[in-house]
Motif scaffolding. Sequence first.
Motif, short mmCIF file in Angstrom:
data_model
loop_
_atom_site.label_atom_id
_atom_site.label_comp_id
_atom_site.label_asym_id
_atom_site.label_seq_id
_atom_site.Cartn_x
_atom_site.Cartn_y
_atom_site.Cartn_z
N ILE A 2 0.82 -1.15 -0.09
CA ILE A 2 -0.02 0.05 -0.10
C ILE A 2 0.94 1.08 0.04
CG2 ILE A 2 -2.05 1.27 1.14
CD1 ILE A 2 -2.47 -1.50 2.60
N LEU A 3 0.80 2.26 -1.03
CA LEU A 3 1.38 3.26 -1.06
C LEU A 3 0.40 4.54 -0.44
CD1 LEU A 3 2.91 3.02 -4.62
CD2 LEU A 3 3.85 2.55 -2.06
N VAL A 4 0.90 5.45 0.43
CA VAL A 4 0.33 6.52 1.01
C VAL A 4 0.86 7.75 0.74
CG1 VAL A 4 -0.92 7.46 3.00
CG2 VAL A 4 -0.79 5.12 2.74
N ASP A 5 0.62 8.70 -0.02
CA ASP A 5 1.15 9.85 -0.24
C ASP A 5 0.34 10.85 0.43
OD1 ASP A 5 2.75 11.77 -1.08
OD2 ASP A 5 1.99 11.82 -3.28
N LYS A 6 0.86 11.37 1.68
CA LYS A 6 0.31 12.13 2.68
C LYS A 6 0.29 13.76 2.30
CE LYS A 6 0.92 11.65 7.05
NZ LYS A 6 1.69 11.52 8.14
N GLY A 7 -0.87 14.10 1.98
CA GLY A 7 -1.15 15.49 1.80
C GLY A 7 -1.72 16.28 3.26
N GLN A 8 -1.88 17.73 3.33
CA GLN A 8 -2.45 18.15 4.44
C GLN A 8 -4.07 18.74 4.07
OE1 GLN A 8 -1.11 17.67 7.15
NE2 GLN A 8 0.78 16.90 5.96
N SER A 119 -6.95 -6.67 1.71
CA SER A 119 -8.16 -5.70 1.88
C SER A 119 -8.17 -4.91 3.31
CB SER A 119 -9.53 -6.58 1.70
OG SER A 119 -10.80 -5.47 1.75
N THR A 120 -7.77 -5.76 4.16
CA THR A 120 -7.81 -5.14 5.54
C THR A 120 -6.80 -4.17 6.00
OG1 THR A 120 -8.81 -7.05 6.58
CG2 THR A 120 -7.63 -5.72 8.07
N THR A 124 -7.64 -0.18 6.47
CA THR A 124 -6.92 0.48 7.63
C THR A 124 -6.24 1.83 7.34
OG1 THR A 124 -6.83 -1.70 8.69
CG2 THR A 124 -5.27 0.10 9.41
N ALA A 125 -5.47 1.76 6.34
CA ALA A 125 -4.55 2.73 5.79
C ALA A 125 -5.61 3.92 5.40
CB ALA A 125 -3.57 2.29 4.72
N LEU A 126 -6.43 3.74 4.75
CA LEU A 126 -7.41 4.71 4.60
C LEU A 126 -8.19 5.33 5.60
CD1 LEU A 126 -9.01 6.42 2.37
CD2 LEU A 126 -10.65 4.39 1.83
N ARG A 127 -8.26 4.29 6.37
CA ARG A 127 -9.12 5.19 7.70
C ARG A 127 -8.31 5.73 8.49
NH1 ARG A 127 -13.16 3.61 11.39
NH2 ARG A 127 -13.11 5.09 13.08
N THR A 281 -21.65 22.30 9.76
CA THR A 281 -22.28 21.35 10.87
C THR A 281 -21.16 20.87 11.88
OG1 THR A 281 -21.82 19.31 9.63
CG2 THR A 281 -23.96 20.42 9.36
N GLU A 282 -21.52 20.47 13.16
CA GLU A 282 -20.69 20.11 14.09
C GLU A 282 -20.19 18.82 13.62
OE1 GLU A 282 -20.58 19.05 18.86
OE2 GLU A 282 -22.20 20.13 17.98
N THR A 283 -18.91 18.39 13.65
CA THR A 283 -18.28 17.19 13.43
C THR A 283 -18.24 16.27 14.43
OG1 THR A 283 -16.89 18.42 11.74
CG2 THR A 283 -16.43 15.95 12.26
N SER A 284 -18.94 15.01 14.08
CA SER A 284 -18.75 14.06 15.38
C SER A 284 -17.45 13.24 15.41
CB SER A 284 -19.80 12.98 15.04
OG SER A 284 -21.29 13.71 15.06
N PRO A 285 -17.10 12.74 16.34
CA PRO A 285 -15.77 12.25 16.45
C PRO A 285 -15.81 10.90 15.23
CG PRO A 285 -16.80 12.08 18.47
CD PRO A 285 -17.97 12.65 17.56
N ALA A 286 -14.51 11.03 14.86
CA ALA A 286 -14.31 10.23 13.76
C ALA A 286 -14.57 8.65 13.95
CB ALA A 286 -12.75 10.23 13.23
N ASP A 287 -14.21 8.18 15.02
CA ASP A 287 -14.51 6.70 15.56
C ASP A 287 -15.86 6.40 15.40
OD1 ASP A 287 -13.85 7.25 19.12
OD2 ASP A 287 -15.46 8.02 17.80
N GLU A 288 -16.93 7.45 15.16
CA GLU A 288 -18.34 7.15 15.08
C GLU A 288 -18.41 6.55 13.78
OE1 GLU A 288 -21.03 9.89 16.12
OE2 GLU A 288 -19.95 10.53 17.87
N MET A 289 -17.63 6.56 12.67
CA MET A 289 -17.81 6.23 11.31
C MET A 289 -17.75 4.67 11.40
SD MET A 289 -15.75 7.23 7.94
CE MET A 289 -14.55 6.37 8.71
N THR A 290 -18.49 3.88 10.56
CA THR A 290 -18.30 2.66 10.46
C THR A 290 -17.93 2.31 9.10
OG1 THR A 290 -20.26 2.04 12.11
CG2 THR A 290 -19.43 0.40 10.31
N VAL A 291 -16.95 1.73 8.86
CA VAL A 291 -16.17 1.15 7.63
C VAL A 291 -16.74 -0.06 7.29
CG1 VAL A 291 -14.09 0.75 6.30
CG2 VAL A 291 -14.03 2.56 8.14
N ALA A 292 -17.31 -0.38 7.24
CA ALA A 292 -17.74 -1.69 6.84
C ALA A 292 -17.42 -1.90 5.57
CB ALA A 292 -19.19 -1.93 6.86
#
Length: 326
Positions: A2-8, A119-120, A124-127, A281-292
């Motif tokens: 997996i290649l991750v090119d990090k931007g800001q 896949s996992t 994970t990298a995307l999350r 809108t108020e942003t909820s904590p990121a960990d509320e997102m389900t990646v399924a």
Amino acid sequence: MILVDKGQSPLILCLPHSGTEIPAVVGRRLNATGRLQTDVSWRLEDVMRFSADLDATVVRSTVSRYVIDLDRDPETPLSVSEDPASALCPVTTLDGKRLYLEGEEPGETEVEQRVLLFSTPYLTALRQQVDRLLKRHNKVIVLDCQSMRSTIKGVTDKGLPVISVGSMDGASCDPDLRNLLVGSFKSQKGYTVGVDEMVKGGFLTQSFGRPDLGLHAMTLLFAQRAYLRHESPPFEPDKTRIQRLSTFLEDCFSRAVDWAEMKGEALRSADGSPVGEDLETETSPADEMTVAEPESDGFDEVSDGASEEAESDDGQGSKSTLQVAE
């Protein structure tokens, strides 16, 4: 890998189908059709090389979609492996041709291993990148970028628009963002555009499209005639077309970044029309997102023919490329 090119910036570009690597244990079981890999998003990573000004994060895998489709639910049952529209580890091409030698198709255990290996870690990298950027921005945009041949028998018999946008019928993103991108795409002479027609949005768009949490996702599917000289092996790139499409997309994506960063000021699309007011809108904590039928577009006609990530965000807008091993 997996290649991750990090931007800001608040933009993440996913390339789940641009990889071509096939492990030897799989490759020796493929037939001649499988080895051609006609359903890969060939050379799309060349289009997605933008200037530092865009500062986007890019997450891609080098593994072929014939090994595993990273835009499919990892829990997809083996029973749909012969359905190219749904298969996690496909055994046929998109137009129904067999990929494996007789009796060499992957079984349930092997599919589970591929999920763990490829896949996992990708999800994970995307999350990780989504979580990182949600800490910096109120809105984050995830664009699942793919490409395919313009004409595939039984799939795109009427031809594929140059750009197809999938937003789960508007459920995966703010409608203003979708209108902004679609309007920008349509402003380019010769580029036909489809919206929630050929493409509704794959697993990544469904999973990461949470506008209620400030996370906006869309699938972008590009017809390969837009940047390839030939849509058949060896899928030769056309430098002029790549440059044209890349320059155009950078301008469109910059508008999307501006939309994500704006504070109540109305943005305008490429034709100058307003795209709507910013509804903060108020942003909820990121960990509320389900990646399924597209019109003529001016292009030549072609024949058918984990992973553990070491975070290095210094907060100064720097950009680094990370390689996440299998």
